[in-house]
Scaffold this motif. Structure first.
Motif, PDB file in Angstrom:
ATOM      1  N   ASP A  37      -1.777  31.235   1.357  1.00 40.81           N
ATOM      2  CA  ASP A  37      -0.531  31.934   1.013  1.00 40.81           C
ATOM      3  C   ASP A  37       0.278  32.340   2.247  1.00 40.81           C
ATOM      4  O   ASP A  37       1.276  33.031   2.142  1.00 40.81           O
ATOM      5  CB  ASP A  37      -0.819  33.154   0.141  1.00 40.81           C
ATOM      6  CG  ASP A  37      -1.665  34.209   0.842  1.00 40.81           C
ATOM      7  OD1 ASP A  37      -1.936  34.087   2.056  1.00 40.81           O
ATOM      8  OD2 ASP A  37      -2.067  35.171   0.160  1.00 40.81           O
ATOM      9  N   GLY A  38      -0.176  31.919   3.440  1.00 41.48           N
ATOM     10  CA  GLY A  38       0.549  32.220   4.670  1.00 41.48           C
ATOM     11  C   GLY A  38       0.113  33.493   5.367  1.00 41.48           C
ATOM     12  O   GLY A  38       0.450  33.713   6.526  1.00 41.48           O
ATOM     13  N   ARG A  39      -0.625  34.355   4.671  1.00 38.01           N
ATOM     14  CA  ARG A  39      -1.127  35.576   5.313  1.00 38.01           C
ATOM     15  C   ARG A  39      -2.334  35.232   6.178  1.00 38.01           C
ATOM     16  O   ARG A  39      -2.891  34.147   6.062  1.00 38.01           O
ATOM     17  CB  ARG A  39      -1.515  36.614   4.259  1.00 38.01           C
ATOM     18  CG  ARG A  39      -0.322  37.086   3.436  1.00 38.01           C
ATOM     19  CD  ARG A  39      -0.696  38.174   2.468  1.00 38.01           C
ATOM     20  NE  ARG A  39      -1.750  37.716   1.564  1.00 38.01           N
ATOM     21  CZ  ARG A  39      -2.549  38.516   0.865  1.00 38.01           C
ATOM     22  NH1 ARG A  39      -2.425  39.814   0.959  1.00 38.01           N
ATOM     23  NH2 ARG A  39      -3.463  38.010   0.072  1.00 38.01           N
TER      24      ARG A  39
END
Length: 96
Positions: A37-39
């Protein structure tokens, strides 16, 4: 909960690889893992272990854990006949 385990090379016939600096990682260091999710998930190294590949601690590395954990595995030891006889294993706990 199974621990996440990743494997990468220390070196290849072409030279140093992604885990070439594994000797610089110490207990207490933080390893960041980018999530889908990019985190980023942060894991704190609690143990660094070097073991002979013949005595690889399979259950300790791949066994169930009570919390999210990370294992990073690469080869180690002196190069012998084109191969390294050991594995270096980083054990880390999720902190964020």
């Amino acid at each position: 909960m199974p621990a996440e385990a990743g494997r990468g090379h220390f070196d290849t016939v072409r030279g140093p690889a992604v885990l070439k600096d594994v000797a610089r990682v110490h207990t207490g260091d933080v390893v960041e893992v980018e999530r889908a999710d990019g985190r980023k998930a942060e894991f704190r190294v609690r143990e660094v272990q070097q073991v002979d590949k013949k005595t690889f601690p399979t259950e300790k590395v791949y066994g169930d854990t009570a919390r999210p954990e990370l294992r990073v595995i690469t080869c180690g030891g002196a190069l012998t006949d084109g191969h390294r006889p050991d594995n270096i294993i980083l054990y880390a706990d999720l902190v964020a």
